[in-house]
Motif scaffolding. Structure first.
Motif, mmCIF file in Angstrom:
data_model
loop_
_atom_site.group_PDB
_atom_site.id
_atom_site.type_symbol
_atom_site.label_atom_id
_atom_site.label_comp_id
_atom_site.label_asym_id
_atom_site.label_seq_id
_atom_site.Cartn_x
_atom_site.Cartn_y
_atom_site.Cartn_z
ATOM 1 N N MET A 1 -2.971 2.441 -13.217
ATOM 2 C CA MET A 1 -3.072 3.030 -11.900
ATOM 3 C C MET A 1 -3.997 4.232 -11.962
ATOM 4 N N ASP A 2 -4.909 4.275 -11.040
ATOM 5 C CA ASP A 2 -5.854 5.375 -10.949
ATOM 6 C C ASP A 2 -5.343 6.370 -9.904
ATOM 7 N N PRO A 3 -5.114 7.623 -10.294
ATOM 8 C CA PRO A 3 -4.640 8.614 -9.318
ATOM 9 C C PRO A 3 -5.580 8.760 -8.122
ATOM 10 N N ALA A 4 -6.832 8.397 -8.283
ATOM 11 C CA ALA A 4 -7.780 8.494 -7.175
ATOM 12 C C ALA A 4 -7.446 7.499 -6.064
ATOM 13 N N ASP A 5 -6.617 6.504 -6.356
ATOM 14 C CA ASP A 5 -6.223 5.529 -5.339
ATOM 15 C C ASP A 5 -5.321 6.151 -4.280
ATOM 16 N N PHE A 6 -4.645 7.241 -4.633
ATOM 17 C CA PHE A 6 -3.735 7.888 -3.704
ATOM 18 C C PHE A 6 -4.490 8.889 -2.842
ATOM 19 N N ASP A 7 -4.077 8.991 -1.596
ATOM 20 C CA ASP A 7 -4.659 9.972 -0.685
ATOM 21 C C ASP A 7 -3.823 11.241 -0.793
ATOM 22 N N THR A 8 -4.434 12.332 -1.202
ATOM 23 C CA THR A 8 -3.688 13.570 -1.426
ATOM 24 C C THR A 8 -2.985 14.057 -0.159
ATOM 25 N N LEU A 10 -1.642 12.210 2.063
ATOM 26 C CA LEU A 10 -0.501 11.339 2.344
ATOM 27 C C LEU A 10 0.544 11.362 1.242
ATOM 28 N N LEU A 11 0.314 12.142 0.198
ATOM 29 C CA LEU A 11 1.343 12.314 -0.826
ATOM 30 C C LEU A 11 2.518 13.117 -0.281
ATOM 31 N N ASP A 12 2.255 13.921 0.720
ATOM 32 C CA ASP A 12 3.314 14.684 1.375
ATOM 33 C C ASP A 12 4.137 13.713 2.225
ATOM 34 N N PRO A 13 5.448 13.619 1.988
ATOM 35 C CA PRO A 13 6.276 12.663 2.726
ATOM 36 C C PRO A 13 6.255 12.862 4.239
ATOM 37 N N THR A 14 6.119 14.079 4.687
ATOM 38 C CA THR A 14 6.089 14.342 6.124
ATOM 39 C C THR A 14 4.839 13.764 6.753
ATOM 40 N N ARG A 15 3.690 14.017 6.145
ATOM 41 C CA ARG A 15 2.441 13.483 6.696
ATOM 42 C C ARG A 15 2.426 11.960 6.611
ATOM 43 N N LEU A 16 2.964 11.413 5.534
ATOM 44 C CA LEU A 16 3.055 9.961 5.407
ATOM 45 C C LEU A 16 3.937 9.396 6.522
ATOM 46 N N SER A 17 5.026 10.060 6.826
ATOM 47 C CA SER A 17 5.916 9.623 7.912
ATOM 48 C C SER A 17 5.204 9.657 9.256
ATOM 49 N N ILE A 18 4.429 10.688 9.493
ATOM 50 C CA ILE A 18 3.722 10.826 10.771
ATOM 51 C C ILE A 18 2.724 9.696 10.961
ATOM 52 N N VAL A 19 1.861 9.463 9.979
ATOM 53 C CA VAL A 19 0.854 8.410 10.142
ATOM 54 C C VAL A 19 1.501 7.028 10.157
ATOM 55 N N ALA A 80 -7.191 3.412 7.800
ATOM 56 C CA ALA A 80 -7.740 2.956 6.519
ATOM 57 C C ALA A 80 -7.147 3.737 5.355
ATOM 58 N N ALA A 81 -7.000 5.043 5.531
ATOM 59 C CA ALA A 81 -6.412 5.877 4.472
ATOM 60 C C ALA A 81 -4.972 5.465 4.201
ATOM 61 N N LEU A 82 -4.221 5.191 5.256
ATOM 62 C CA LEU A 82 -2.834 4.749 5.088
ATOM 63 C C LEU A 82 -2.782 3.417 4.352
ATOM 64 N N GLU A 83 -3.638 2.490 4.728
ATOM 65 C CA GLU A 83 -3.661 1.178 4.066
ATOM 66 C C GLU A 83 -3.983 1.314 2.582
ATOM 67 N N THR A 87 -1.327 0.501 -0.426
ATOM 68 C CA THR A 87 -1.737 -0.450 -1.460
ATOM 69 C C THR A 87 -1.540 0.153 -2.844
ATOM 70 N N ALA A 88 -1.900 1.420 -2.998
ATOM 71 C CA ALA A 88 -1.722 2.101 -4.289
ATOM 72 C C ALA A 88 -0.237 2.230 -4.632
ATOM 73 N N LEU A 89 0.588 2.541 -3.648
ATOM 74 C CA LEU A 89 2.034 2.640 -3.889
ATOM 75 C C LEU A 89 2.602 1.281 -4.299
ATOM 76 N N ARG A 90 2.173 0.230 -3.620
ATOM 77 C CA ARG A 90 2.652 -1.121 -3.982
ATOM 78 C C ARG A 90 2.243 -1.479 -5.407
ATOM 79 N N ARG A 91 1.031 -1.102 -5.779
ATOM 80 C CA ARG A 91 0.547 -1.388 -7.131
ATOM 81 C C ARG A 91 1.426 -0.689 -8.175
ATOM 82 N N VAL A 92 1.838 0.533 -7.898
ATOM 83 C CA VAL A 92 2.726 1.261 -8.816
ATOM 84 C C VAL A 92 4.039 0.493 -8.978
ATOM 85 N N VAL A 93 4.605 0.051 -7.871
ATOM 86 C CA VAL A 93 5.874 -0.675 -7.915
ATOM 87 C C VAL A 93 5.699 -1.989 -8.688
#
Length: 105
Positions: A1-8, A10-19, A80-83, A87-93
């Motif tokens: 997993m490449d950390p660059a795949d994650f959007d910084t 959207l790492l915050d749970p609140t912002r991820l919840s909003i989008v 697009a950023a959310l997608e 995708t990066a989160l699914r890859r981790v799982v």
């Protein structure tokens, strides 16, 4: 997993919840978003500003009768950023599950 795949942003749970909430609607009233994510108006406003600065959401202000209202919408770059982030989160799982399966065999 490449950390660059994650959007910084959207790492915050609140912002991820909003989008994540906005992905299902064209426009959402600020109060509804606030109630849905369980935040105070000032805390949500701060997170909205961060997402707006990144171009992930659009903010529209207006009136309903004489009452001021604010509406939020997810922009195409935000979608697009959310997608990419999901995708990066699914890859981790998936990688974790494969590693556990290899360990068990």
């Amino acid at each position: 997993m490449d950390p660059a795949d994650f959007d910084t942003a959207l790492l915050d749970p609140t912002r991820l919840s909003i989008v994540s909430l906005l992905v299902g609607v064209e426009w959402a009233e600020f109060g509804w978003v606030r109630e849905s994510v369980g935040m105070s108006p000032s805390a949500l406003s701060k997170q909205v500003s961060t997402l707006e600065t990144r171009g992930y959401i659009e903010v529209k202000k207006g009136y309903v009768g004489k009452r001021p209202r604010t509406w939020l919408a997810l922009t195409p770059p935000g979608r697009a950023a959310l997608e990419r982030h999901v995708t990066a989160l699914r890859r981790v799982v998936e990688e974790s599950q494969r590693a556990a399966e290899r360990r068990d065999t």
